[in-house]
Design a protein around this motif. Structure first.
Motif, PDB file in Angstrom:
ATOM      1  N   PRO B 164       0.806  -1.221   0.000  1.00  0.00           N
ATOM      2  CA  PRO B 164       0.000   0.000   0.000  1.00  0.00           C
ATOM      3  C   PRO B 164       0.837   1.268   0.000  1.00  0.00           C
ATOM      4  O   PRO B 164       0.370   2.321  -0.418  1.00  0.00           O
ATOM      5  CB  PRO B 164      -0.813  -0.107   1.290  1.00  0.00           C
ATOM      6  N   THR B 165       2.081   1.159   0.454  1.00  0.00           N
ATOM      7  CA  THR B 165       2.922   2.350   0.460  1.00  0.00           C
ATOM      8  C   THR B 165       3.483   2.640  -0.925  1.00  0.00           C
ATOM      9  O   THR B 165       4.013   3.713  -1.168  1.00  0.00           O
ATOM     10  CB  THR B 165       4.091   2.180   1.448  1.00  0.00           C
ATOM     11  N   SER B 169       0.585   0.265  -6.582  1.00  0.00           N
ATOM     12  CA  SER B 169      -0.560  -0.578  -6.257  1.00  0.00           C
ATOM     13  C   SER B 169      -1.772  -0.224  -7.108  1.00  0.00           C
ATOM     14  O   SER B 169      -2.118   0.945  -7.254  1.00  0.00           O
ATOM     15  CB  SER B 169      -0.910  -0.404  -4.786  1.00  0.00           C
ATOM     16  N   PHE B 171      -4.667  -0.651  -6.354  1.00  0.00           N
ATOM     17  CA  PHE B 171      -5.757  -0.228  -5.475  1.00  0.00           C
ATOM     18  C   PHE B 171      -5.590   1.216  -5.016  1.00  0.00           C
ATOM     19  O   PHE B 171      -6.477   2.048  -5.171  1.00  0.00           O
ATOM     20  CB  PHE B 171      -5.841  -1.136  -4.250  1.00  0.00           C
ATOM     21  N   ASP B 262     -28.165  -4.288  -0.597  1.00  0.00           N
ATOM     22  CA  ASP B 262     -27.065  -4.355   0.366  1.00  0.00           C
ATOM     23  C   ASP B 262     -25.716  -4.321  -0.330  1.00  0.00           C
ATOM     24  O   ASP B 262     -24.818  -3.555   0.033  1.00  0.00           O
ATOM     25  CB  ASP B 262     -27.166  -5.651   1.182  1.00  0.00           C
ATOM     26  N   ALA B 263     -25.609  -5.167  -1.324  1.00  0.00           N
ATOM     27  CA  ALA B 263     -24.333  -5.271  -2.018  1.00  0.00           C
ATOM     28  C   ALA B 263     -23.952  -3.937  -2.658  1.00  0.00           C
ATOM     29  O   ALA B 263     -22.805  -3.497  -2.562  1.00  0.00           O
ATOM     30  CB  ALA B 263     -24.401  -6.369  -3.076  1.00  0.00           C
ATOM     31  N   GLY B 265     -24.840  -0.997  -1.733  1.00  0.00           N
ATOM     32  CA  GLY B 265     -24.411  -0.074  -0.691  1.00  0.00           C
ATOM     33  C   GLY B 265     -22.995  -0.339  -0.239  1.00  0.00           C
ATOM     34  O   GLY B 265     -22.171   0.575  -0.128  1.00  0.00           O
ATOM     35  N   LEU B 266     -22.723  -1.585  -0.027  1.00  0.00           N
ATOM     36  CA  LEU B 266     -21.393  -1.975   0.443  1.00  0.00           C
ATOM     37  C   LEU B 266     -20.322  -1.575  -0.563  1.00  0.00           C
ATOM     38  O   LEU B 266     -19.278  -1.009  -0.214  1.00  0.00           O
ATOM     39  CB  LEU B 266     -21.360  -3.491   0.661  1.00  0.00           C
ATOM     40  N   ASP B 269     -20.014   2.296  -0.796  1.00  0.00           N
ATOM     41  CA  ASP B 269     -19.465   2.976   0.370  1.00  0.00           C
ATOM     42  C   ASP B 269     -18.056   2.547   0.719  1.00  0.00           C
ATOM     43  O   ASP B 269     -17.295   3.326   1.290  1.00  0.00           O
ATOM     44  CB  ASP B 269     -20.366   2.728   1.593  1.00  0.00           C
ATOM     45  N   PHE B 270     -17.723   1.315   0.375  1.00  0.00           N
ATOM     46  CA  PHE B 270     -16.456   0.814   0.887  1.00  0.00           C
ATOM     47  C   PHE B 270     -15.464   0.364  -0.170  1.00  0.00           C
ATOM     48  O   PHE B 270     -14.258   0.490   0.023  1.00  0.00           O
ATOM     49  CB  PHE B 270     -16.705  -0.351   1.862  1.00  0.00           C
ATOM     50  N   ILE B 271     -15.962  -0.157  -1.245  1.00  0.00           N
ATOM     51  CA  ILE B 271     -15.025  -0.684  -2.233  1.00  0.00           C
ATOM     52  C   ILE B 271     -14.564   0.410  -3.183  1.00  0.00           C
ATOM     53  O   ILE B 271     -13.366   0.691  -3.306  1.00  0.00           O
ATOM     54  CB  ILE B 271     -15.644  -1.839  -3.043  1.00  0.00           C
ATOM     55  N   PRO B 273     -14.632   3.740  -3.149  1.00  0.00           N
ATOM     56  CA  PRO B 273     -13.772   4.816  -2.642  1.00  0.00           C
ATOM     57  C   PRO B 273     -12.344   4.343  -2.410  1.00  0.00           C
ATOM     58  O   PRO B 273     -11.385   5.098  -2.618  1.00  0.00           O
ATOM     59  CB  PRO B 273     -14.432   5.193  -1.302  1.00  0.00           C
ATOM     60  N   THR B 274     -12.192   3.101  -2.006  1.00  0.00           N
ATOM     61  CA  THR B 274     -10.857   2.602  -1.715  1.00  0.00           C
ATOM     62  C   THR B 274     -10.022   2.462  -2.970  1.00  0.00           C
ATOM     63  O   THR B 274      -8.818   2.695  -2.958  1.00  0.00           O
ATOM     64  CB  THR B 274     -10.949   1.237  -1.009  1.00  0.00           C
TER      65      THR B 274
END
Lengths: 280, 280
Positions: B164-165, B169, B171, B262-263, B265-266, B269-271, B273-274
């Motif tokens: 990650p540094t 990457s 991601f 649900d999926a 939203g998940l 919100d989380f995947i 943006p990362t």
DNA sequence: CCGTCCACTTGAACGCGTTCGAAACTATCT
DNA sequence: AGATAGTTTCGAACGCGTTCAAGTGGACGG
């Protein structure tokens, strides 16, 4: 010249126990044969060179490992030199390499320790809870808590783990006891919930490994997480666990049969063999 | 003191990504390294130091990169020393480091090149096919084919990518043009299929990124795959793509609404943006 | 008590990534 | 042409992971 395989005697002191799925005990699991302090256990002998023949040998090995782990935590992985480890431990560099083939292998100590701490902590925390989603959330959150102190150099560890040529990889390493421990924990996470009896036996056998994969995804997320106290990862766990529980729960219904069958086939044929599990 | 960030002037201004020119048939010599479009820097400029000021500078940079890539392929990443690259390119080591901050950054050349080759190849191959599952399989198989020649040292690349540094990457890197290109390809994979018009608009917006994640999983599988011609990965693609298509297809039905919601939203919100995507 | 074996230990040396101060080169201004 | 500033090139040197030939010391057999 890859001597990585040749130098190691090839014998692993840990003998494999019974497969995970075959245990039918719904009552007390009694898998608590693990001593409380894993730091000096022969379980950590892995990843180094030959087996120790002497008491003194094992002491030296443990001393080096402990010193390394302390310095890693104090200064980080990269900034801790092998010379510093050796000096601090009062041995020579060559001696460190006598016990640990590469600097990488010293990380294994962390991995093992954390895995066992996590398993113990999670078991305690989820005792008394029967809701599956809650149990799963506890298991994952517990991991985040246990791993918190190592977050700083987790990147380095993750880097190493992502290397298929390294035996430290959680995926490719055959007979990795730490992974086995973790998968067992997820087995208990499921079996201790009210969801377990309702499930198809075949699916229930796959689930521990799948939940372990869920943890791996959380780990991936965690490694990249730069928020304070990795709050974002915690939120991710809070959001993803109910969903996982719901999917598993719904898998029982007829409409979902075809998909579930497909997924099971895919997992059995392609995922599990890759992560070193041989489902007969 | 981490001078890695300070030595770089701050932000490396990447103007745009242009497909790497289809290299000449044989002589990989630096004879046509002048971009015809004046305002457009080659994609290979990323990952190095400051922007080139001179034509000659850019030539030197390209020469070093080409040499490095050739040697990587001939000898593998680890066995290719910076000294060897410099010597083969006819420059000094210091000069190589003037253009590429670390040896890692030379890998970026591969990543970029492969991404664009893949996108082009996949588009050609899937032209005329409208079945979504088929298109997806073509896209993924095309990647495997394009990546085949690099499989040997892919481990090293993957290792780097998992850090990650590192700005390499896939991601964490913000504004990674190569990723954008890949996601766009999957957008076309979907939009060119008969499935596209039937889908919920909101879901259709997420899918390209999700399909890219599918590719990332395939890549992960591929890196660890040791079978000849990575046959196992190919089989994995053949099996997983119809299933992905079916899941997407079924998502339209009412029973699956809650899960899909649900999926979504998940993921939102989380995947996303990362991985550097800001979906409004 | 000596020789032999072997686990264990040593530290100098090697190779490679990376850094740094200075030289060489180029462009621009006087 | 000379001065000046900025860019590019150089290669010796540094730090660190890793290796290796050469010990050390204790156990055991004669």
């Amino acid at each position: 010249m890859d001597d990585a395989a040749t130098t190691n005697g090839g014998s692993d002191p840990i003998s494999a126990a019974s497969p995970i799925g075959t245990d039918g005990p719904t009552g007390t699991d009694a898998s608590e044969h693990r001593p409380p302090v894993p730091g000096l256990l022969p379980a950590e002998v892995r990843g180094g060179r030959a087996q120790p023949k002497t008491d003194k040998s094992e002491q030296t090995r443990a001393l080096i490992l402990e010193t390394a782990m302390r310095l890693f935590q104090e200064r980080g992985y990269e900034k801790t030199t092998m010379r510093a480890i050796a000096a601090e431990a009062g041995v020579s560099v060559g001696n460190a390499y006598y016990y640990f083939e590469k600097k990488e292998f010293l990380i294994q100590g962390f991995y093992d320790r954390m895995t066992y701490e996590h398993a113990a902590d999670a078991r305690i925390r989820m005792a008394g809870t029967t809701d599956f989603a809650e149990r799963l959330e506890i298991a994952l959150t517990s991991w985040i808590d246990c791993a918190a102190e190592y977050h700083e150099f987790a990147a380095q560890f993750f880097r190493t783990a992502a290397d298929p040529t390294s035996s430290l990889s959680p995926f490719s390493s055959e007979s990795h006891p730490a992974r086995k421990t973790a998968v067992e924990l997820f087995g208990e996470t499921l079996s201790g919930s009210e969801l377990a009896p309702k499930l198809d036996a075949e699916l229930a056998e796959l689930l521990p490994d799948l939940l372990w994969l869920h943890l791996m995804i959380v780990v991936l997320y965690w490694v990249f997480d730069r928020t304070p106290d990795t709050e974002r990862t915690r939120e991710f766990v809070r959001r993803s666990t109910p969903m996982a529980a719901r999917i598993i729960n719904l898998s029982r219904f007829r409409v979902f049969r075809p998909i579930v069958r497909d997924a099971k086939g895919l997992i059995q044929d392609f995922i599990l063999p890759t992560i070193g599990r041989t489902t007969k």
